[in-house]
Design a protein around this motif. Sequence first.
Motif, mmCIF file in Angstrom:
data_model
loop_
_atom_site.group_PDB
_atom_site.id
_atom_site.type_symbol
_atom_site.label_atom_id
_atom_site.label_comp_id
_atom_site.label_asym_id
_atom_site.label_seq_id
_atom_site.Cartn_x
_atom_site.Cartn_y
_atom_site.Cartn_z
ATOM 1 N N ASP A 120 -16.822 53.241 2.186
ATOM 2 C CA ASP A 120 -15.741 53.906 2.917
ATOM 3 C C ASP A 120 -14.380 53.276 2.608
ATOM 4 O OD1 ASP A 120 -17.551 55.591 4.091
ATOM 5 O OD2 ASP A 120 -17.628 54.506 6.001
ATOM 6 N N ALA A 121 -14.393 52.025 2.163
ATOM 7 C CA ALA A 121 -13.147 51.331 1.833
ATOM 8 C C ALA A 121 -12.770 51.610 0.377
ATOM 9 C CB ALA A 121 -13.305 49.829 2.062
ATOM 10 N N PRO A 122 -11.463 51.554 0.055
ATOM 11 C CA PRO A 122 -11.053 51.763 -1.338
ATOM 12 C C PRO A 122 -11.696 50.739 -2.273
ATOM 13 C CG PRO A 122 -9.159 51.830 0.135
ATOM 14 C CD PRO A 122 -10.321 51.360 0.956
ATOM 15 N N GLU A 123 -12.131 51.186 -3.441
ATOM 16 C CA GLU A 123 -12.858 50.318 -4.369
ATOM 17 C C GLU A 123 -12.051 49.086 -4.758
ATOM 18 O OE1 GLU A 123 -15.715 48.650 -6.712
ATOM 19 O OE2 GLU A 123 -15.877 50.221 -5.187
ATOM 20 N N ARG A 124 -10.776 49.250 -5.034
ATOM 21 C CA ARG A 124 -9.972 48.096 -5.424
ATOM 22 C C ARG A 124 -9.893 47.070 -4.289
ATOM 23 N NH1 ARG A 124 -4.335 49.100 -8.404
ATOM 24 N NH2 ARG A 124 -5.875 49.928 -9.892
ATOM 25 N N PHE A 125 -9.816 47.565 -3.062
ATOM 26 C CA PHE A 125 -9.803 46.669 -1.895
ATOM 27 C C PHE A 125 -11.119 45.911 -1.785
ATOM 28 C CE2 PHE A 125 -10.963 46.088 2.598
ATOM 29 C CZ PHE A 125 -9.931 45.247 3.016
ATOM 30 N N VAL A 126 -12.240 46.618 -1.948
ATOM 31 C CA VAL A 126 -13.555 45.971 -1.877
ATOM 32 C C VAL A 126 -13.667 44.881 -2.939
ATOM 33 C CG1 VAL A 126 -16.038 46.309 -2.153
ATOM 34 C CG2 VAL A 126 -14.697 47.969 -0.851
ATOM 35 N N GLU A 127 -13.245 45.185 -4.156
ATOM 36 C CA GLU A 127 -13.321 44.201 -5.230
ATOM 37 C C GLU A 127 -12.518 42.955 -4.884
ATOM 38 O OE1 GLU A 127 -11.993 46.267 -8.669
ATOM 39 O OE2 GLU A 127 -13.887 47.367 -8.947
ATOM 40 N N GLY A 128 -11.369 43.133 -4.276
ATOM 41 C CA GLY A 128 -10.553 41.986 -3.876
ATOM 42 C C GLY A 128 -11.235 41.165 -2.806
ATOM 43 N N GLN A 129 -11.864 41.845 -1.847
ATOM 44 C CA GLN A 129 -12.577 41.139 -0.788
ATOM 45 C C GLN A 129 -13.762 40.348 -1.346
ATOM 46 O OE1 GLN A 129 -11.636 41.156 2.761
ATOM 47 N NE2 GLN A 129 -9.856 41.733 1.540
ATOM 48 N N LEU A 130 -14.466 40.914 -2.304
ATOM 49 C CA LEU A 130 -15.606 40.230 -2.904
ATOM 50 C C LEU A 130 -15.180 38.965 -3.640
ATOM 51 C CD1 LEU A 130 -17.694 43.250 -4.264
ATOM 52 C CD2 LEU A 130 -18.167 41.852 -2.243
ATOM 53 N N ARG A 131 -13.978 38.971 -4.184
ATOM 54 C CA ARG A 131 -13.489 37.763 -4.856
ATOM 55 C C ARG A 131 -13.206 36.639 -3.863
ATOM 56 N NH1 ARG A 131 -10.904 41.669 -8.225
ATOM 57 N NH2 ARG A 131 -8.985 41.587 -6.960
ATOM 58 N N GLY A 132 -13.121 36.983 -2.601
ATOM 59 C CA GLY A 132 -12.829 35.980 -1.580
ATOM 60 C C GLY A 132 -14.052 35.385 -0.924
ATOM 61 N N ILE A 133 -15.262 35.701 -1.424
ATOM 62 C CA ILE A 133 -16.484 35.158 -0.828
ATOM 63 C C ILE A 133 -17.394 34.575 -1.907
ATOM 64 C CG2 ILE A 133 -16.409 36.756 1.135
ATOM 65 C CD1 ILE A 133 -18.625 38.378 -0.238
ATOM 66 N N VAL A 134 -18.345 33.784 -1.452
ATOM 67 C CA VAL A 134 -19.353 33.173 -2.328
ATOM 68 C C VAL A 134 -20.705 33.372 -1.656
ATOM 69 C CG1 VAL A 134 -20.188 31.026 -3.348
ATOM 70 C CG2 VAL A 134 -17.734 31.461 -3.206
ATOM 71 N N GLY A 135 -21.694 33.810 -2.415
ATOM 72 C CA GLY A 135 -22.999 34.104 -1.849
ATOM 73 C C GLY A 135 -23.866 32.881 -1.643
ATOM 74 N N LEU A 136 -24.792 33.005 -0.710
ATOM 75 C CA LEU A 136 -25.783 31.960 -0.453
ATOM 76 C C LEU A 136 -27.145 32.619 -0.302
ATOM 77 C CD1 LEU A 136 -26.251 28.891 0.149
ATOM 78 C CD2 LEU A 136 -26.173 29.525 2.578
ATOM 79 N N GLU A 137 -28.097 32.158 -1.115
ATOM 80 C CA GLU A 137 -29.476 32.627 -1.024
ATOM 81 C C GLU A 137 -30.360 31.438 -0.700
ATOM 82 O OE1 GLU A 137 -31.476 35.626 -3.887
ATOM 83 O OE2 GLU A 137 -32.076 33.625 -4.579
#
Length: 205
Positions: free
Chosen positions: A142-159
Amino acid sequence: MYRPPFTGVDDDAEIRSFVAEVAAGEVVTSGHDGFPRSTRLPLVWREDLLIAHFARANDHWREIADGSPVLVIVGGIEGYVSPSWYASKREHGRVVPTWNYESAQIRGRARVIEDPDWLRGAVTALTEAHERRRPDSWEVSDAPERFVEGQLRGIVGLEIRIEDVAAKAKLSQNRSAADRQGVVEGLDASDDPRDQILAERMRRV
């Protein structure tokens, strides 16, 4: 985890349901200085994995090497139990306060992940786990793709690959039926809605 026999929860489905209901936990690791470090993170449990993510600005993730041990503490409803609620107080007075609570501790090995596709999948899974309860559910798309990509750059995953799970529900099971009923009535009479939820949990045990 200290688990007297009457408090232990061993049913896998029940534990998974509890963790899914709380949906967050304290992720505890050993820091470079030897002291524990903890960050509260939302969680999704899939098969033998816990999935979460850090804010990239949180340097906790930088201290987690692949395969390092991690403890995740998931806390449920909890509350104070007054000895004045016990029927046995009126009989002999040999009663003391206690604390009722639910908790799960999950131990495993951690892996930090920066792959964008994995992160998108993790964020989508976390979102779906919460939004499915809502009639007007929001989706990542639902969010703009460019916005989502920017948000993803601000996190780091943990498994976290799970190696051991221990859970308990300390809900006055060691007291008499009369004492337990007194605790339920005392909690029900409280103005704190958390006490009323705790009373309901006691009824279900």
